[in-house]
Design a protein around this motif. Structure first.
Motif, PDB file in Angstrom:
ATOM      1  N   VAL A   1       0.844  -1.203   0.000  1.00 25.68           N
ATOM      2  CA  VAL A   1       0.000   0.000   0.000  1.00 25.68           C
ATOM      3  C   VAL A   1       0.875   1.248   0.000  1.00 25.68           C
ATOM      4  CG1 VAL A   1      -1.685   1.337   1.318  1.00 25.68           C
ATOM      5  CG2 VAL A   1      -1.961  -1.135   1.104  1.00 25.68           C
TER       6      VAL A   1
ATOM      7  N   SER B   1       0.761   2.183  -9.342  1.00 29.14           N
ATOM      8  CA  SER B   1       0.139   2.241  -8.016  1.00 29.14           C
ATOM      9  C   SER B   1      -0.988   1.225  -7.903  1.00 29.14           C
ATOM     10  CB  SER B   1      -0.380   3.656  -7.726  1.00 29.14           C
ATOM     11  OG  SER B   1      -1.533   3.969  -8.485  1.00 29.14           O
TER      12      SER B   1
ATOM     13  N   PHE C   1      -1.506  -1.790  -5.196  1.00 26.08           N
ATOM     14  CA  PHE C   1      -2.716  -1.926  -4.384  1.00 26.08           C
ATOM     15  C   PHE C   1      -3.356  -3.301  -4.594  1.00 26.08           C
ATOM     16  CE2 PHE C   1      -3.092   2.914  -4.896  1.00 26.08           C
ATOM     17  CZ  PHE C   1      -2.332   3.139  -3.755  1.00 26.08           C
TER      18      PHE C   1
ATOM     19  N   LEU D   1      -9.158   0.439   0.939  1.00 30.14           N
ATOM     20  CA  LEU D   1      -8.200   1.000  -0.018  1.00 30.14           C
ATOM     21  C   LEU D   1      -8.824   2.094  -0.877  1.00 30.14           C
ATOM     22  CD1 LEU D   1      -5.891  -1.871  -1.300  1.00 30.14           C
ATOM     23  CD2 LEU D   1      -5.226   0.299  -0.290  1.00 30.14           C
TER      24      LEU D   1
ATOM     25  N   ARG E   1      -6.757   3.159  -3.837  1.00 25.08           N
ATOM     26  CA  ARG E   1      -6.936   2.394  -5.076  1.00 25.08           C
ATOM     27  C   ARG E   1      -8.056   3.004  -5.916  1.00 25.08           C
ATOM     28  NH1 ARG E   1     -10.167  -2.183  -6.459  1.00 25.08           N
ATOM     29  NH2 ARG E   1      -9.207  -3.455  -8.111  1.00 25.08           N
TER      30      ARG E   1
ATOM     31  N   GLY F   1       2.358   1.753  -3.356  1.00 25.02           N
ATOM     32  CA  GLY F   1       1.338   2.228  -4.284  1.00 25.02           C
ATOM     33  C   GLY F   1       1.090   3.715  -4.150  1.00 25.02           C
TER      34      GLY F   1
END
Length: 241
Positions: free
Chosen positions: A73, A88, A92, A106, A109, A76
């Motif tokens: 994470v 990224s 993710f 997330l 994301r 990302g």
């Protein structure tokens, strides 16, 4: 979720161990023949299957790797800041493979998917996030923006994700703008003399409102103003925005 948290990973909340697990002893799950032997006389290997099953039940499964997922994470988010949006998303997605629980938190994301024009997937991500955090104004708005790019503003507004009351006046007004429609210029003007952060968010979300409507020049003007504001400049240079 706030855009000023972009460099801080959203790590799934630590869950309180359910009471039913605290009452389970590994010895109770073993063959009764072992109960007559003192625990210290038995090899620890005998208890591994039952202990492992309890641990899996508490943590969500034996295949999860939360530390590596959190690292993914962070990578990302760094790639997003560097302009590698596709990279990224790959990180993710890797975080989700490593620890499925990450997907519910997330929102980063969702932003990356939006900027790759993967609006349907972005909207899905934001809806999953809001299901976990029903008071997140910004995720509700970003879901609207994704769906507006897919189906138009009118359809997106009919399925608008309602959330709890935001403590920030500027975000309450932004939320009402996206939910009910209105004039984004009024949002900016109302916070021209407010705190630096309020002007930043008013300009940013005014720009995003125009973007949802397909008015790219208006969107560019206000988003550029947000990034060029003292709050935007200060937090970008310090790695917060």
């Amino acid at each position: 979720m706030a855009l000023t948290q972009i460099v801080n990973p959203i790590i799934y909340p630590s869950r309180t161990i359910p009471r039913r697990f605290t009452a389970i002893s590994p010895f109770q799950t073993l063959n009764p023949q072992f109960s007559r032997h003192p625990p210290h006389a038995l090899s620890r290997r005998l208890f591994l299957p039952s202990v492992s099953s309890i641990w899996d039940a508490i943590t969500g499964g034996g295949d999860s790797n939360p530390r590596e997922a959190i690292a993914a994470v962070r990578r990302g988010m760094q790639l997003f800041r560097q302009g590698d949006v596709a990279g990224s998303v790959a990180e993710f997605d890797r975080a989700i493979v490593l620890d499925l629980r990450q997907k519910a938190y997330l929102w980063q994301r969702g932003l990356s998917l939006y900027y790759l024009d993967r609006f349907e997937e972005g909207a899905e991500q934001f809806r999953i996030d809001v299901a976990q955090n029903p008071n997140d104004t910004e995720e509700s708005i970003w879901c609207f923006i994704c769906e507006a790019r897919l189906h138009g503003v009118d359809v997106a507004r009919k399925q608008f994700l309602e959330v709890g009351r935001d403590s920030r006046p500027v975000m309450r007004e932004a939320y009402n703008l996206f939910k009910n429609g209105g004039d984004p210029e009024k949002l900016v003007n109302d916070f021209l003399s407010g705190q630096a952060s309020e002007y930043f968010y008013a300009s940013l979300y005014a720009g995003l409102y125009y973007e949802a409507e397909g008015k790219s020049e208006n969107a560019k003007f206000h988003i550029t103003a947000a990034c060029g504001s003292p709050y935007g400049q200060r937090n970008w240079s310090s790695g917060i925005v």
